[in-house]
Design a protein around this motif. Structure first.
Motif, PDB file in Angstrom:
ATOM      1  N   MET A  13      -8.300 -23.302 -50.350  1.00 41.19           N
ATOM      2  CA  MET A  13      -6.955 -23.186 -50.925  1.00 41.19           C
ATOM      3  C   MET A  13      -6.376 -21.788 -50.715  1.00 41.19           C
ATOM      4  SD  MET A  13      -5.993 -26.011 -52.059  1.00 41.19           S
ATOM      5  CE  MET A  13      -6.924 -27.495 -51.770  1.00 41.19           C
ATOM      6  N   THR A  14      -7.219 -20.776 -50.865  1.00 37.24           N
ATOM      7  CA  THR A  14      -6.746 -19.391 -50.736  1.00 37.24           C
ATOM      8  C   THR A  14      -6.379 -19.085 -49.284  1.00 37.24           C
ATOM      9  OG1 THR A  14      -8.175 -18.765 -52.567  1.00 37.24           O
ATOM     10  CG2 THR A  14      -7.411 -16.979 -51.152  1.00 37.24           C
ATOM     11  N   ILE A  15      -7.261 -19.462 -48.363  1.00 33.38           N
ATOM     12  CA  ILE A  15      -6.984 -19.201 -46.944  1.00 33.38           C
ATOM     13  C   ILE A  15      -5.807 -20.066 -46.475  1.00 33.38           C
ATOM     14  CG2 ILE A  15      -7.927 -19.555 -44.604  1.00 33.38           C
ATOM     15  CD1 ILE A  15     -10.524 -18.354 -45.607  1.00 33.38           C
ATOM     16  N   GLY A  16      -5.788 -21.317 -46.913  1.00 36.33           N
ATOM     17  CA  GLY A  16      -4.681 -22.210 -46.526  1.00 36.33           C
ATOM     18  C   GLY A  16      -3.334 -21.632 -46.946  1.00 36.33           C
ATOM     19  N   THR A  32     -12.163 -37.147 -48.200  1.00 39.10           N
ATOM     20  CA  THR A  32     -11.253 -38.278 -48.416  1.00 39.10           C
ATOM     21  C   THR A  32      -9.827 -37.853 -48.055  1.00 39.10           C
ATOM     22  OG1 THR A  32     -11.110 -37.535 -50.705  1.00 39.10           O
ATOM     23  CG2 THR A  32     -12.584 -39.377 -50.265  1.00 39.10           C
ATOM     24  N   ALA A  33      -9.058 -38.792 -47.585  1.00 38.92           N
ATOM     25  CA  ALA A  33      -7.695 -38.474 -47.119  1.00 38.92           C
ATOM     26  C   ALA A  33      -6.758 -38.109 -48.260  1.00 38.92           C
ATOM     27  CB  ALA A  33      -7.136 -39.657 -46.345  1.00 38.92           C
ATOM     28  N   ASP A  34      -7.112 -38.556 -49.487  1.00 41.15           N
ATOM     29  CA  ASP A  34      -6.193 -38.334 -50.613  1.00 41.15           C
ATOM     30  C   ASP A  34      -6.792 -37.405 -51.664  1.00 41.15           C
ATOM     31  OD1 ASP A  34      -8.182 -39.987 -51.405  1.00 41.15           O
ATOM     32  OD2 ASP A  34      -6.888 -41.481 -52.379  1.00 41.15           O
ATOM     33  N   ASN A  35      -7.570 -36.439 -51.227  1.00 42.13           N
ATOM     34  CA  ASN A  35      -8.147 -35.461 -52.158  1.00 42.13           C
ATOM     35  C   ASN A  35      -7.027 -34.842 -53.003  1.00 42.13           C
ATOM     36  OD1 ASN A  35      -8.705 -32.434 -52.701  1.00 42.13           O
ATOM     37  ND2 ASN A  35     -10.736 -33.298 -52.410  1.00 42.13           N
ATOM     38  N   ALA A  38      -5.871 -31.301 -52.156  1.00 43.93           N
ATOM     39  CA  ALA A  38      -5.171 -31.248 -50.862  1.00 43.93           C
ATOM     40  C   ALA A  38      -3.769 -31.837 -50.986  1.00 43.93           C
ATOM     41  CB  ALA A  38      -5.980 -32.001 -49.812  1.00 43.93           C
ATOM     42  N   VAL A  39      -3.648 -32.899 -51.777  1.00 43.76           N
ATOM     43  CA  VAL A  39      -2.323 -33.511 -51.990  1.00 43.76           C
ATOM     44  C   VAL A  39      -1.403 -32.498 -52.668  1.00 43.76           C
ATOM     45  CG1 VAL A  39      -1.078 -35.297 -53.276  1.00 43.76           C
ATOM     46  CG2 VAL A  39      -3.200 -35.882 -52.077  1.00 43.76           C
ATOM     47  N   SER A  40      -1.908 -31.802 -53.693  1.00 44.69           N
ATOM     48  CA  SER A  40      -1.024 -30.848 -54.376  1.00 44.69           C
ATOM     49  C   SER A  40      -0.715 -29.639 -53.498  1.00 44.69           C
ATOM     50  CB  SER A  40      -1.551 -30.454 -55.756  1.00 44.69           C
ATOM     51  OG  SER A  40      -2.737 -29.767 -55.620  1.00 44.69           O
ATOM     52  N   PHE A  41      -1.624 -29.293 -52.599  1.00 44.01           N
ATOM     53  CA  PHE A  41      -1.346 -28.211 -51.646  1.00 44.01           C
ATOM     54  C   PHE A  41      -0.161 -28.609 -50.752  1.00 44.01           C
ATOM     55  CE2 PHE A  41      -1.934 -25.929 -47.652  1.00 44.01           C
ATOM     56  CZ  PHE A  41      -2.214 -24.639 -48.072  1.00 44.01           C
ATOM     57  N   SER A  42      -0.169 -29.834 -50.255  1.00 47.16           N
ATOM     58  CA  SER A  42       0.933 -30.315 -49.397  1.00 47.16           C
ATOM     59  C   SER A  42       2.254 -30.309 -50.161  1.00 47.16           C
ATOM     60  CB  SER A  42       0.669 -31.737 -48.910  1.00 47.16           C
ATOM     61  OG  SER A  42      -0.452 -31.769 -48.085  1.00 47.16           O
ATOM     62  N   HIS A  51      -2.227 -32.909 -45.223  1.00 44.68           N
ATOM     63  CA  HIS A  51      -3.632 -33.104 -45.593  1.00 44.68           C
ATOM     64  C   HIS A  51      -4.149 -34.398 -44.995  1.00 44.68           C
ATOM     65  CE1 HIS A  51      -1.231 -35.192 -48.629  1.00 44.68           C
ATOM     66  NE2 HIS A  51      -2.233 -36.055 -48.649  1.00 44.68           N
ATOM     67  N   GLY A  52      -5.458 -34.494 -44.913  1.00 39.95           N
ATOM     68  CA  GLY A  52      -6.087 -35.694 -44.370  1.00 39.95           C
ATOM     69  C   GLY A  52      -7.590 -35.552 -44.452  1.00 39.95           C
ATOM     70  N   THR A  53      -8.293 -36.351 -43.673  1.00 36.68           N
ATOM     71  CA  THR A  53      -9.751 -36.242 -43.640  1.00 36.68           C
ATOM     72  C   THR A  53     -10.141 -35.035 -42.773  1.00 36.68           C
ATOM     73  OG1 THR A  53      -9.873 -37.599 -41.669  1.00 36.68           O
ATOM     74  CG2 THR A  53     -10.012 -38.760 -43.801  1.00 36.68           C
TER      75      THR A  53
END
Ligand SMILES: NC(=O)c1ccc[n+]([C@@H]2O[C@H](COP(=O)([O-])OP(=O)(O)OC[C@H]3O[C@@H](n4cnc5c(N)ncnc54)[C@H](OP(=O)(O)O)[C@@H]3O)[C@@H](O)[C@H]2O)c1
Length: 215
Positions: A13-16, A32-35, A38-42, A51-53
């Motif tokens: 999350m920090t590097i992203g 998982t594709a719907d982590n 990751a969803v909240s990052f998008s 986000h995805g796998t």
């Protein structure tokens, strides 16, 4: 640049976020594709993040950050396998096993390292181990510490290490702070520093510290 960040923990999350802020397109990868993270990052960066796998993210990217738990890194990269090609893999992981509690044990050491295992498993890819010796807040903001401190590079491919250096400059690192240790086998040293890092953290209750080479 299109960059995959494999790993949805604090490091990913920090590097992203830093990569998005510095103008890159970032795809977060997870098992998982719907982590949820990751969803909240998008959602946080709708124009530049997706986000995805692990496999989706690696296929999307020109460059890959491995920010997965060390015990799962080979498995995560294997899921991305066919898309890795000759891409640079920036490996930030450490081979720590927390399953028996604290302090964790190193699952690979002395005559081998996780960086080497990743390079051996994906021989066409260009693995550069870096940033694994510090708390993620410092990885993307070295100026948090008042004094100069160091980051290490390990990797077999000189041009890949040059590309990674350029990326580190955009994170705030200066040339004088970057120490190229040599080929990927030098990752043994940086990974085996982790048990000491963890003991310093326990003793001082502060993760915002780093190595400074004085001679
Ligand atoms: N935290 C720090 O400041 C710091 C500093 C230096 C280096 N590191 C290293 O950076 C890496 C990431 O650390 P972190 O604290 O951000 O997160 P972490 O909790 O160590 O790792 C989280 C990520 O690993 C994936 N993962 C876990 N088990 C897996 C398995 N069996 N197979 C495949 N993937 C698996 C998770 O997948 P899902 O997304 O599917 O859950 C998640 O994306 C670690 O190797 C750590 O040693 C951390």
């Amino acid at each position: 640049m299109k960059i995959a960040v494999l790993g949805t923990g604090n490091v990913g999350m920090t590097i992203g976020a830093k990569l998005v802020e510095t103008g890159h397109q970032v795809m977060m990868g997870s098992r998982t594709a719907d982590n949820e993270k990751a969803v909240s990052f998008s959602k946080r960066f709708p124009d530049r993040a997706s986000h995805g796998t692990f496999s989706d993210a690696a296929a999307f990217a020109e460059l890959i950050f491995n920010c997965t738990a060390g015990i799962g890194s080979l498995e995560a990269l294997q899921q991305a396998g066919p898309s890795l090609g000759n891409k640079i893999i920036i490996d930030v992981s450490n081979p720590l096993d927390f399953s028996q509690g604290m302090p964790p044990t190193l699952t690979i050491s002395n005559t081998d390292s996780l960086g080497e295992q990743i390079q051996k498993t994906f021989p066409s890819s260009r693995v550069v181990k870096t940033l694994n010796t510090m708390w993620c807040g410092l990885m993307v903001n070295p100026g948090l510490l008042k004094e100069e401190h160091n980051v290490f590079l390990s990797g077999n491919d000189a041009s890949a290490k040059e590309s990674v250096k350029k990326l580190l400059y955009t994170f705030g690192w200066k040339e004088s702070q970057i120490i190229d240790l040599g080929d990927i086998s030098t990752a043994r040293g940086t990974e085996m520093y982790l048990p000491l890092w963890l003991r310093i953290y326990s003793a001082t209750s502060n993760g915002a510290f780093n190595i400074r080479i004085v001679s």
